[in-house]
Design an enzyme around this catalytic site. Structure first.
Site, PDB file in Angstrom:
ATOM      1  N   GLY A 128       1.529  -8.657  -7.794  1.00 45.23           N
ATOM      2  CA  GLY A 128       2.046 -10.035  -7.744  1.00 45.23           C
ATOM      3  C   GLY A 128       2.099 -10.664  -9.128  1.00 45.23           C
ATOM      4  O   GLY A 128       1.715 -10.058 -10.129  1.00 45.23           O
ATOM      5  N   ALA A 147      -1.382  -5.560  -0.174  1.00 47.83           N
ATOM      6  CA  ALA A 147      -1.254  -4.137   0.161  1.00 47.83           C
ATOM      7  C   ALA A 147      -0.189  -3.501  -0.717  1.00 47.83           C
ATOM      8  O   ALA A 147       0.655  -4.200  -1.271  1.00 47.83           O
ATOM      9  CB  ALA A 147      -0.845  -3.968   1.628  1.00 47.83           C
ATOM     10  N   TYR A 171       2.067   5.002   4.309  1.00 50.31           N
ATOM     11  CA  TYR A 171       2.148   3.540   4.268  1.00 50.31           C
ATOM     12  C   TYR A 171       2.045   2.973   5.692  1.00 50.31           C
ATOM     13  O   TYR A 171       1.191   2.136   5.986  1.00 50.31           O
ATOM     14  CB  TYR A 171       3.468   3.099   3.607  1.00 50.31           C
ATOM     15  CG  TYR A 171       3.799   1.668   3.902  1.00 50.31           C
ATOM     16  CD1 TYR A 171       3.021   0.636   3.382  1.00 50.31           C
ATOM     17  CD2 TYR A 171       4.871   1.331   4.735  1.00 50.31           C
ATOM     18  CE1 TYR A 171       3.299  -0.686   3.690  1.00 50.31           C
ATOM     19  CE2 TYR A 171       5.159   0.019   5.041  1.00 50.31           C
ATOM     20  CZ  TYR A 171       4.375  -0.983   4.518  1.00 50.31           C
ATOM     21  OH  TYR A 171       4.647  -2.293   4.835  1.00 50.31           O
TER      22      TYR A 171
END
Ligand code: UDP
Length: 326
Positions: free
Chosen positions: A39, A77, A143
């Protein structure tokens, strides 16, 4: 809804930051936890970001004791299907281990509700389309499997600790905030829409991953949902849990599927430019078709998409991409 104290993990990322923006607009008190591995600081309003790794249970518990959140929205995640096929351990460590650490801190400090970022990838190659929440769970990549495992953890934490949760199984998050401030900027970028824009802006062709699937034009079908409508689903889920709703799972998609070649056509219409592309081999771990049946979310949580139209999604994404291209 009354003002709530909410802790958001991964709130500096693409979907997390849009949800934080909506929560703040709706008058809630928001604390963001993000280690900025994916992020961006610029996605979070000043003073709200705590730079922590969710694997640090003690630090999370300390923060929860100070902030006393009423619920957690858990985004943090890793998300790249292709990478998860090459480095499964990273996905299990970060996505499963991180979630377990977070749940441990929640139980320790008495935080009783979680909205969890799950994925349509939990369905793997579904037997038919559109997909209902009752379809078999069978991930086809690490995933997706890491998200299945967290949904399993959540079942046991409810059973044993009475921690209630909503798992939102996202289809393809796309678009940007309508004002054009927040948008998709993954590094490396793996998602279709930003890569289509990049191909336009650089002239370097994008590779279409496979044109021999059993779909109308041979390319994969996906359900592209506006990130703002996805963010709103989190806020409705939060309210549902805080009003005593039982743990549950919901698909979040539009119900409409589009092939990769259709996406190229709409991007060309919206931008007025040609997308250079080549057809390449399939990407490992890809399902041929993932389209939601979102009726459960609509009927139980009164969710209504505001930006259901694909053209609007691409217009918002293009507004962001064309003003933020490097
Ligand atoms: N895709 C593609 N070329 C790319 C990136 C993606 O053909 O460079 C295809 C991919 O195979 C899938 C769709 O676009 O069918 C959406 O992929 P994305 O990675 O955006 O999301 P996913 O469906 O994996 O969550």
């Amino acid at each position: 809804m009354d003002s709530r104290r909410i802790l958001v993990t991964g709130g500096a990322g693409y979907i997390g930051s849009q949800t934080v923006r909506l929560l703040l607009e709706q008058g809630h008190d928001v604390t963001v936890v993000d280690n900025l591995s994916k992020g961006y600081r610029h996605n979070v309003p000043a003073g709200r970001l705590f730079e922590l790794n969710i694997a640090d249970t003690a630090a999370l518990a300390g923060l929860m004791r100070r902030m006393r959140p009423q619920a957690v929205i858990h985004f943090a995640a890793f998300i790249a299907v292709g990478e998860s096929m090459r480095e499964p351990a990273r996905y299990f460590t970060n996505n499963l281990g991180g979630s377990l650490s977070l749940l441990t801190a929640m139980v320790e400090t008495g935080v009783r509700h979680m909205v969890f970022s799950s994925t349509a990838a939990v369905y793997g190659d579904p037997p038919s389309s559109p997909i209902l929440e009752t379809f078999p769970i069978k991930a086809v990549n690490p995933y997706g499997e890491s998200k299945v495992m967290v949904e399993t953890l959540l079942r046991w934490f409810d059973e044993i600790h009475r921690l209630t949760s909503v798992s939102l199984r996202y289809f393809n998050a796309s678009g940007a905030d309508p004002a054009g401030h927040l948008g998709e900027e993954h590094d490396p970028e793996t998602h279709l829409i930003p890569l289509l824009f990049r191909a336009i802006l650089t002239g370097q062709p994008i590779t279409v991953f496979g044109a021999d699937y059993p779909t109308p034009d041979g390319t994969c079908v996906r359900d592209y949902i506006h990130v703002d409508d996805l963010a709103q689903a989190h806020i409705l889920s939060l309210e549902y849990l805080l009003n005593g709703g039982a743990s549950d799972q919901f698909n979040v998609g539009t119900g409409a599927g589009h092939t990769v070649l259709e996406m190229i056509k709409v991007v060309e219409e919206v931008t007025g430019k040609k997308v250079p592309y080549v057809i390449g081999p399939r990407r490992e771990g890809d399902s041929p078709s993932l389209v939601a049946d979102p009726s459960k979310l609509r009927s139980r949580l009164a969710w209504q998409p505001r930006y259901g139209d694909l053209k609007t999604i691409i217009e918002h994404a293009w507004k962001f991409a064309s003003s933020h291209s490097k």
